[in-house]
Design a protein around this motif. Structure first.
Motif, PDB file in Angstrom:
ATOM      1  N   ALA A 179      79.872  26.641  46.524  1.00 28.20           N
ATOM      2  CA  ALA A 179      80.201  27.557  47.809  1.00 28.20           C
ATOM      3  C   ALA A 179      80.115  26.392  49.058  1.00 28.20           C
ATOM      4  CB  ALA A 179      79.208  28.615  48.634  1.00 28.20           C
ATOM      5  N   CYS A 180      80.940  26.746  49.518  1.00 33.84           N
ATOM      6  CA  CYS A 180      80.526  25.456  51.276  1.00 33.84           C
ATOM      7  C   CYS A 180      80.263  26.355  52.117  1.00 33.84           C
ATOM      8  CB  CYS A 180      82.411  25.558  51.635  1.00 33.84           C
ATOM      9  SG  CYS A 180      83.731  26.818  51.275  1.00 33.84           S
ATOM     10  N   VAL A 181      79.409  27.210  51.686  1.00 37.06           N
ATOM     11  CA  VAL A 181      78.912  27.835  53.114  1.00 37.06           C
ATOM     12  C   VAL A 181      76.964  27.688  52.351  1.00 37.06           C
ATOM     13  CG1 VAL A 181      80.453  29.477  53.970  1.00 37.06           C
ATOM     14  CG2 VAL A 181      79.314  30.391  51.902  1.00 37.06           C
ATOM     15  N   ASP A 182      76.448  28.045  53.702  1.00 35.36           N
ATOM     16  CA  ASP A 182      75.084  28.198  52.947  1.00 35.36           C
ATOM     17  C   ASP A 182      74.383  29.285  51.775  1.00 35.36           C
ATOM     18  OD1 ASP A 182      72.526  27.324  54.366  1.00 35.36           O
ATOM     19  OD2 ASP A 182      71.963  28.988  54.567  1.00 35.36           O
ATOM     20  N   ILE A 183      73.827  28.860  51.351  1.00 33.47           N
ATOM     21  CA  ILE A 183      73.162  29.408  50.119  1.00 33.47           C
ATOM     22  C   ILE A 183      71.527  29.536  49.737  1.00 33.47           C
ATOM     23  CG2 ILE A 183      75.368  28.090  48.474  1.00 33.47           C
ATOM     24  CD1 ILE A 183      73.500  26.713  47.217  1.00 33.47           C
ATOM     25  N   HIS A 184      71.045  29.142  50.938  1.00 33.62           N
ATOM     26  CA  HIS A 184      69.795  28.717  50.782  1.00 33.62           C
ATOM     27  C   HIS A 184      69.465  30.633  51.178  1.00 33.62           C
ATOM     28  CE1 HIS A 184      69.597  25.549  52.918  1.00 33.62           C
ATOM     29  NE2 HIS A 184      68.956  24.808  52.251  1.00 33.62           N
ATOM     30  N   LEU A 185      70.228  31.703  51.059  1.00 33.27           N
ATOM     31  CA  LEU A 185      69.734  32.711  50.830  1.00 33.27           C
ATOM     32  C   LEU A 185      69.914  33.762  49.262  1.00 33.27           C
ATOM     33  CD1 LEU A 185      68.886  35.336  51.717  1.00 33.27           C
ATOM     34  CD2 LEU A 185      71.048  36.208  52.687  1.00 33.27           C
ATOM     35  N   ASN A 186      70.898  32.872  48.730  1.00 30.60           N
ATOM     36  CA  ASN A 186      70.995  33.417  47.808  1.00 30.60           C
ATOM     37  C   ASN A 186      69.807  32.616  46.206  1.00 30.60           C
ATOM     38  OD1 ASN A 186      73.757  32.978  49.237  1.00 30.60           O
ATOM     39  ND2 ASN A 186      74.478  34.206  47.238  1.00 30.60           N
ATOM     40  N   GLU A 187      70.010  31.348  46.827  1.00 34.19           N
ATOM     41  CA  GLU A 187      68.791  30.498  46.289  1.00 34.19           C
ATOM     42  C   GLU A 187      67.082  31.342  45.984  1.00 34.19           C
ATOM     43  OE1 GLU A 187      70.376  25.695  46.150  1.00 34.19           O
ATOM     44  OE2 GLU A 187      68.986  26.592  47.294  1.00 34.19           O
ATOM     45  N   ALA A 188      66.876  32.022  47.421  1.00 32.46           N
ATOM     46  CA  ALA A 188      65.852  31.992  47.807  1.00 32.46           C
ATOM     47  C   ALA A 188      65.657  33.620  47.068  1.00 32.46           C
ATOM     48  CB  ALA A 188      65.246  32.542  48.875  1.00 32.46           C
ATOM     49  N   VAL A 189      66.358  34.624  47.184  1.00 32.35           N
ATOM     50  CA  VAL A 189      66.543  35.538  46.004  1.00 32.35           C
ATOM     51  C   VAL A 189      66.735  35.635  44.522  1.00 32.35           C
ATOM     52  CG1 VAL A 189      68.108  37.654  46.042  1.00 32.35           C
ATOM     53  CG2 VAL A 189      67.859  36.451  48.132  1.00 32.35           C
ATOM     54  N   LEU A 190      67.664  34.683  44.407  1.00 35.77           N
ATOM     55  CA  LEU A 190      67.355  34.255  43.009  1.00 35.77           C
ATOM     56  C   LEU A 190      65.594  33.689  42.298  1.00 35.77           C
ATOM     57  CD1 LEU A 190      69.001  33.443  40.233  1.00 35.77           C
ATOM     58  CD2 LEU A 190      69.608  30.902  40.802  1.00 35.77           C
ATOM     59  N   THR A 191      65.213  32.773  42.994  1.00 42.46           N
ATOM     60  CA  THR A 191      63.911  32.634  42.574  1.00 42.46           C
ATOM     61  C   THR A 191      62.866  33.513  42.642  1.00 42.46           C
ATOM     62  OG1 THR A 191      64.318  29.695  43.527  1.00 42.46           O
ATOM     63  CG2 THR A 191      62.625  30.664  43.520  1.00 42.46           C
ATOM     64  N   ASN A 192      62.893  34.509  44.205  1.00 40.56           N
ATOM     65  CA  ASN A 192      61.851  35.566  44.000  1.00 40.56           C
ATOM     66  C   ASN A 192      62.456  36.515  43.833  1.00 40.56           C
ATOM     67  OD1 ASN A 192      60.187  33.759  46.434  1.00 40.56           O
ATOM     68  ND2 ASN A 192      62.445  34.546  47.782  1.00 40.56           N
ATOM     69  N   VAL A 193      63.320  37.043  43.031  1.00 38.55           N
ATOM     70  CA  VAL A 193      64.030  38.061  42.015  1.00 38.55           C
ATOM     71  C   VAL A 193      63.406  38.482  41.223  1.00 38.55           C
ATOM     72  CG1 VAL A 193      65.608  39.973  41.364  1.00 38.55           C
ATOM     73  CG2 VAL A 193      64.844  39.121  44.289  1.00 38.55           C
ATOM     74  N   LEU A 194      64.118  37.302  40.265  1.00 35.11           N
ATOM     75  CA  LEU A 194      64.089  36.454  38.985  1.00 35.11           C
ATOM     76  C   LEU A 194      62.631  36.149  38.473  1.00 35.11           C
ATOM     77  CD1 LEU A 194      67.381  35.167  37.318  1.00 35.11           C
ATOM     78  CD2 LEU A 194      66.305  37.108  37.195  1.00 35.11           C
ATOM     79  N   GLY A 195      62.214  35.299  39.698  1.00 38.31           N
ATOM     80  CA  GLY A 195      60.897  34.825  39.632  1.00 38.31           C
ATOM     81  C   GLY A 195      59.559  35.673  39.342  1.00 38.31           C
ATOM     82  N   PHE A 196      59.758  37.105  40.396  1.00 39.07           N
ATOM     83  CA  PHE A 196      58.810  38.153  40.071  1.00 39.07           C
ATOM     84  C   PHE A 196      59.259  38.684  38.929  1.00 39.07           C
ATOM     85  CE2 PHE A 196      58.404  42.370  41.154  1.00 39.07           C
ATOM     86  CZ  PHE A 196      56.624  42.568  41.187  1.00 39.07           C
ATOM     87  N   LEU A 197      60.448  38.709  38.929  1.00 44.17           N
ATOM     88  CA  LEU A 197      60.299  39.307  36.980  1.00 44.17           C
ATOM     89  C   LEU A 197      60.075  38.863  35.967  1.00 44.17           C
ATOM     90  CD1 LEU A 197      62.211  42.806  36.129  1.00 44.17           C
ATOM     91  CD2 LEU A 197      63.866  41.289  35.224  1.00 44.17           C
ATOM     92  N   SER A 198      59.807  38.027  36.052  1.00 48.41           N
ATOM     93  CA  SER A 198      60.135  36.679  34.889  1.00 48.41           C
ATOM     94  C   SER A 198      57.959  36.886  34.065  1.00 48.41           C
ATOM     95  CB  SER A 198      61.056  35.781  34.681  1.00 48.41           C
ATOM     96  OG  SER A 198      61.131  35.238  35.197  1.00 48.41           O
ATOM     97  N   THR A 199      57.992  36.954  36.069  1.00 47.15           N
ATOM     98  CA  THR A 199      56.816  35.903  36.390  1.00 47.15           C
ATOM     99  C   THR A 199      55.657  37.555  35.636  1.00 47.15           C
ATOM    100  OG1 THR A 199      56.782  34.325  37.639  1.00 47.15           O
ATOM    101  CG2 THR A 199      54.438  35.114  37.214  1.00 47.15           C
ATOM    102  N   SER A 200      56.178  38.570  36.055  1.00 51.49           N
ATOM    103  CA  SER A 200      55.142  40.152  35.773  1.00 51.49           C
ATOM    104  C   SER A 200      55.004  40.325  34.513  1.00 51.49           C
ATOM    105  CB  SER A 200      55.936  40.798  37.277  1.00 51.49           C
ATOM    106  OG  SER A 200      57.400  41.068  37.104  1.00 51.49           O
ATOM    107  N   THR A 201      56.640  40.287  34.172  1.00 47.46           N
ATOM    108  CA  THR A 201      56.474  40.934  32.859  1.00 47.46           C
ATOM    109  C   THR A 201      55.869  40.178  31.569  1.00 47.46           C
ATOM    110  OG1 THR A 201      58.676  39.574  32.879  1.00 47.46           O
ATOM    111  CG2 THR A 201      58.793  41.872  33.264  1.00 47.46           C
TER     112      THR A 201
END
Length: 315
Positions: free
Chosen positions: A187-209
């Motif tokens: 992407a040619c726009v800022d992706i920090h939010l996308n990366e943060a959501v990816l890490t936090n959402v999938l990180g929380f789901l995978s870690t918690s389960t």
């Protein structure tokens, strides 16, 4: 001109696993073998669970769902990957987002299913007298519905956020399928939010389960220590050793991939890890459950005996 450049990318090129021709042929053969093993093995397990009344229990109902998810999970990425071993592998933007959605949908569903199976083993071993009351048919159905619902909603977040991005840097995805990390890097726009959501959402789901599953096994092990009979201990542990092996295979590769930022080096490692949990792990699941589970072995033997009898009668 700038506006045309920004909106011009609507087709991506999947760069695959390697550019070496000899390695591509070898990987194609191995991937096809594992994929066929996945489809055949998991189909056998699903058939056994539905046909054999001795396997009509919550544990095997969850296992049949896991087998179905494994077939779909590999089918989302593997056939497209095998095309890339022989020719340039292109995919449209819409197709890329769709593949991304179903990949994460099925992956998240499998993670929650594995946690549900861990809880089932905890109840079976630590509260055997109350097992039928706690793990009834409706509870089992609810576990499956929750697993699919979490997968549906979690993957939808990433698919929608990725579809809102503007792609203009390159159309070459450094992966063999449309995973979130390598796609958003284009992407040619800022992706920090996308990366943060990816890490936090999938990180929380995978870690918690994963933690939930491990806690279940901690209680299981503590309960096994109290069993005086060595035969009783080995029999109890044999019912959950297969599941524990699958959990380690699945979470070990998935957590290495999604718990961290995306850089050029991590993308390479992610691609290797993705090979394991899209090709190898789903194919190994039925093998592990067949080799380590006595009830499944007995069911297969009965199926083979019935098949041989039917063939003799037909002759």
């Amino acid at each position: 001109m700038e506006g045309r450049n920004i909106t011009s990318i609507d087709v991506f090129i999947l760069m695959g696993v390697t550019n070496l021709p000899w390695l591509q042929k070898l990987l194609f053969t191995l991937t096809l073998s594992f994929y066929l093993l996945n489809v055949f093995g998991n189909t056998v397990i699903i058939s056994l669970v539905f046909q054999d009344i001795s396997l009509h229990s919550p544990m095997y109902y969850l296992l049949a769902n896991l087998s179905f998810v494994d077939i779909c999970f590999s089918s989302v990425t593997v056939p497209k990957m095998m095309v890339g071993f022989w020719k340039e592998n292109t995919i449209s933007l819409e197709g890329c987002i769709t593949q991304m959605y179903f990949f994460h949908f099925l992956g998240c569903t499998e993670g929650v299913l594995l946690a549900s199976m861990g809880y089932d083993r905890y109840i079976a071993i630590c509260h055997p007298l109350r097992y039928s009351a706690i793990m009834g048919k409706m509870i089992c159905v609810q576990f499956v519905i929750i697993s699919w619902f979490i997968g549906l909603t979690t993957s939808l977040v990433h698919a929608i956020m990725t579809s809102k991005l503007i792609f203009c840097n390159s159309n070459k995805i450094m992966h063999f399928f449309c995973d979130v990390k390598p796609v958003i890097r284009l992407a040619c726009v800022d992706i920090h939010l996308n990366e943060a959501v990816l890490t936090n959402v999938l990180g929380f789901l995978s870690t918690s389960t994963f933690v939930f599953t491990i806690v279940s096994y901690v209680f299981i092990i503590l309960n096994l220590v109290k069993i005086r009979s060595s035969h009783g201990r080995s029999k109890a542990f044999s019912t959950c050793s297969s599941h524990l092996s699958v959990v380690i295979l699945f979470y070990g590769t998935a957590m290495c991939t999604y718990l961290g930022p995306s850089t050029k080096n991590t993308i390479e490692k992610d691609r290797l890890a993705a090979l394991l949990f899209t090709v190898f792990t789903p194919a190994m699941n039925p093998v592990i459950y067949t080799l380590r589970n006595q009830e499944v072995k007995k069911s297969i033997k009965k199926l083979l005996v019935r098949s041989s009898i039917c063939s003799v009668k037909a002759e």
